[in-house]
Scaffold this motif. Sequence first.
Motif, PDB file in Angstrom:
ATOM      1  N   ASP A 100     -17.661 -42.207   5.099  1.00 47.61           N
ATOM      2  CA  ASP A 100     -18.935 -43.023   5.601  1.00 47.61           C
ATOM      3  C   ASP A 100     -20.207 -42.762   4.461  1.00 47.61           C
ATOM      4  O   ASP A 100     -21.342 -43.207   4.576  1.00 47.61           O
ATOM      5  N   LEU A 101     -20.230 -41.859   3.464  1.00 52.40           N
ATOM      6  CA  LEU A 101     -21.346 -41.549   2.433  1.00 52.40           C
ATOM      7  C   LEU A 101     -20.986 -42.207   1.335  1.00 52.40           C
ATOM      8  O   LEU A 101     -19.870 -42.028   0.606  1.00 52.40           O
ATOM      9  N   ASP A 102     -21.823 -43.159   0.706  1.00 46.47           N
ATOM     10  CA  ASP A 102     -21.710 -43.933  -0.183  1.00 46.47           C
ATOM     11  C   ASP A 102     -21.695 -42.913  -1.512  1.00 46.47           C
ATOM     12  O   ASP A 102     -22.172 -41.776  -1.578  1.00 46.47           O
ATOM     13  N   ASP A 103     -21.167 -43.428  -2.542  1.00 47.78           N
ATOM     14  CA  ASP A 103     -20.998 -42.848  -3.924  1.00 47.78           C
ATOM     15  C   ASP A 103     -22.547 -42.281  -4.385  1.00 47.78           C
ATOM     16  O   ASP A 103     -22.757 -40.832  -4.637  1.00 47.78           O
ATOM     17  N   ARG A 104     -23.536 -42.925  -4.433  1.00 50.28           N
ATOM     18  CA  ARG A 104     -24.762 -42.612  -4.863  1.00 50.28           C
ATOM     19  C   ARG A 104     -25.334 -41.445  -3.953  1.00 50.28           C
ATOM     20  O   ARG A 104     -25.987 -40.532  -4.472  1.00 50.28           O
ATOM     21  N   GLU A 105     -25.215 -41.684  -2.690  1.00 50.12           N
ATOM     22  CA  GLU A 105     -26.101 -40.833  -1.838  1.00 50.12           C
ATOM     23  C   GLU A 105     -25.375 -39.228  -1.869  1.00 50.12           C
ATOM     24  O   GLU A 105     -26.000 -38.258  -2.004  1.00 50.12           O
TER      25      GLU A 105
ATOM     26  N   LEU B 235     -18.452 -33.379 -10.620  1.00 52.06           N
ATOM     27  CA  LEU B 235     -19.137 -34.056  -9.396  1.00 52.06           C
ATOM     28  C   LEU B 235     -18.403 -35.757  -9.333  1.00 52.06           C
ATOM     29  O   LEU B 235     -18.714 -36.438 -10.436  1.00 52.06           O
ATOM     30  N   THR B 236     -17.769 -35.960  -8.384  1.00 50.90           N
ATOM     31  CA  THR B 236     -17.144 -37.546  -8.399  1.00 50.90           C
ATOM     32  C   THR B 236     -17.476 -37.832  -6.751  1.00 50.90           C
ATOM     33  O   THR B 236     -17.458 -37.164  -5.885  1.00 50.90           O
ATOM     34  N   GLY B 237     -17.445 -39.258  -7.018  1.00 44.15           N
ATOM     35  CA  GLY B 237     -17.495 -39.772  -5.717  1.00 44.15           C
ATOM     36  C   GLY B 237     -16.194 -39.950  -4.958  1.00 44.15           C
ATOM     37  O   GLY B 237     -16.118 -40.591  -3.685  1.00 44.15           O
ATOM     38  N   ARG B 238     -15.102 -39.650  -5.412  1.00 46.11           N
ATOM     39  CA  ARG B 238     -13.847 -39.813  -5.189  1.00 46.11           C
ATOM     40  C   ARG B 238     -13.611 -39.031  -3.518  1.00 46.11           C
ATOM     41  O   ARG B 238     -14.567 -37.749  -3.265  1.00 46.11           O
ATOM     42  N   GLY B 239     -12.892 -39.497  -2.672  1.00 47.50           N
ATOM     43  CA  GLY B 239     -12.912 -38.978  -1.389  1.00 47.50           C
ATOM     44  C   GLY B 239     -12.189 -37.436  -1.424  1.00 47.50           C
ATOM     45  O   GLY B 239     -11.242 -37.447  -1.738  1.00 47.50           O
TER      46      GLY B 239
END
Length: 87
Positions: free
Chosen positions: A55-60, A19-23
Amino acid sequence: GAVEFVRGAFEKGAEIVYLTGRGRHLQHEGSLKALERCGFPIGGDIPLLTNPSKDLDDREHKRLAIRQLRGGRVWSFEHEPANLMTL
Protein backbone atom coordinates in the motif's frame (compact mmCIF):
# COMPACT_ATOMS: atom_id res chain seq x y z
CA GLY A 1 30.66 0.98 -13.73
CA ALA A 2 28.14 0.78 -10.89
CA VAL A 3 29.68 -2.31 -9.29
CA GLU A 4 33.17 -0.81 -9.39
CA PHE A 5 31.91 2.49 -7.97
CA VAL A 6 30.10 0.87 -5.05
CA ARG A 7 32.96 -1.54 -4.34
CA GLY A 8 35.46 1.32 -4.37
CA ALA A 9 33.31 3.42 -2.03
CA PHE A 10 32.85 0.43 0.30
CA GLU A 11 36.58 -0.29 0.36
CA LYS A 12 37.20 3.35 1.32
CA GLY A 13 34.83 3.05 4.28
CA ALA A 14 31.53 4.31 2.87
CA GLU A 15 28.38 2.95 4.44
CA ILE A 16 26.42 1.16 1.74
CA VAL A 17 22.63 0.93 1.84
CA TYR A 18 20.56 -0.45 -1.02
CA LEU A 19 17.09 1.07 -1.30
CA THR A 20 14.50 -0.29 -3.70
CA GLY A 21 10.79 0.03 -4.25
CA ARG A 22 10.56 -3.73 -4.71
CA GLY A 23 8.19 -5.44 -2.30
CA ARG A 24 9.75 -7.01 0.78
CA HIS A 25 7.37 -9.93 0.88
CA LEU A 26 7.94 -11.19 -2.67
CA GLN A 27 11.19 -9.68 -3.90
CA HIS A 28 13.62 -9.19 -1.01
CA GLU A 29 15.53 -12.46 -1.32
CA GLY A 30 15.65 -12.30 -5.11
CA SER A 31 17.00 -8.74 -4.94
CA LEU A 32 19.76 -9.81 -2.55
CA LYS A 33 20.72 -12.66 -4.87
CA ALA A 34 20.76 -10.34 -7.90
CA LEU A 35 23.05 -7.84 -6.15
CA GLU A 36 25.38 -10.63 -5.13
CA ARG A 37 25.34 -12.24 -8.58
CA CYS A 38 26.29 -8.88 -10.17
CA GLY A 39 29.21 -8.47 -7.77
CA PHE A 40 27.93 -5.71 -5.50
CA PRO A 41 29.11 -5.83 -1.90
CA ILE A 42 26.29 -7.37 0.12
CA GLY A 43 25.77 -9.07 3.46
CA GLY A 44 27.10 -8.31 6.89
CA ASP A 45 26.09 -4.79 7.89
CA ILE A 46 24.97 -3.77 4.38
CA PRO A 47 21.17 -3.52 4.40
CA LEU A 48 18.75 -3.87 1.52
CA LEU A 49 15.69 -1.75 2.25
CA THR A 50 12.69 -3.09 0.36
CA ASN A 51 9.16 -1.73 0.48
CA PRO A 52 7.40 -3.19 3.54
CA SER A 53 3.86 -2.62 2.26
CA LYS A 54 2.06 -3.03 -1.03
CA ASP A 55 0.00 0.00 0.00
CA LEU A 56 3.06 2.28 0.18
CA ASP A 57 4.06 3.74 -3.17
CA ASP A 58 7.68 3.71 -4.30
CA ARG A 59 8.34 7.42 -3.79
CA GLU A 60 6.88 7.51 -0.28
CA HIS A 61 8.78 4.38 0.77
CA LYS A 62 12.04 5.89 -0.47
CA ARG A 63 11.33 9.31 1.06
CA LEU A 64 10.71 7.75 4.47
CA ALA A 65 13.81 5.55 4.23
CA ILE A 66 16.05 8.47 3.20
CA ARG A 67 14.84 10.47 6.22
CA GLN A 68 16.10 7.69 8.49
CA LEU A 69 19.45 7.46 6.70
CA ARG A 70 20.45 11.11 6.66
CA GLY A 71 23.75 11.84 8.20
CA GLY A 72 26.81 12.47 6.10
CA ARG A 73 26.91 12.46 2.36
CA VAL A 74 24.26 10.50 0.55
CA TRP A 75 24.74 9.38 -3.03
CA SER A 76 21.61 8.22 -4.70
CA PHE A 77 21.31 6.57 -8.08
CA GLU A 78 17.84 6.27 -9.49
CA HIS A 79 16.31 5.26 -12.80
CA GLU A 80 13.06 7.15 -12.17
CA PRO A 81 13.55 10.94 -12.15
CA ALA A 82 10.37 11.52 -10.14
CA ASN A 83 11.86 9.54 -7.27
CA LEU A 84 14.93 11.78 -7.17
CA MET A 85 12.72 14.84 -6.88
CA THR A 86 11.14 13.32 -3.75
CA LEU A 87 14.45 12.80 -1.99
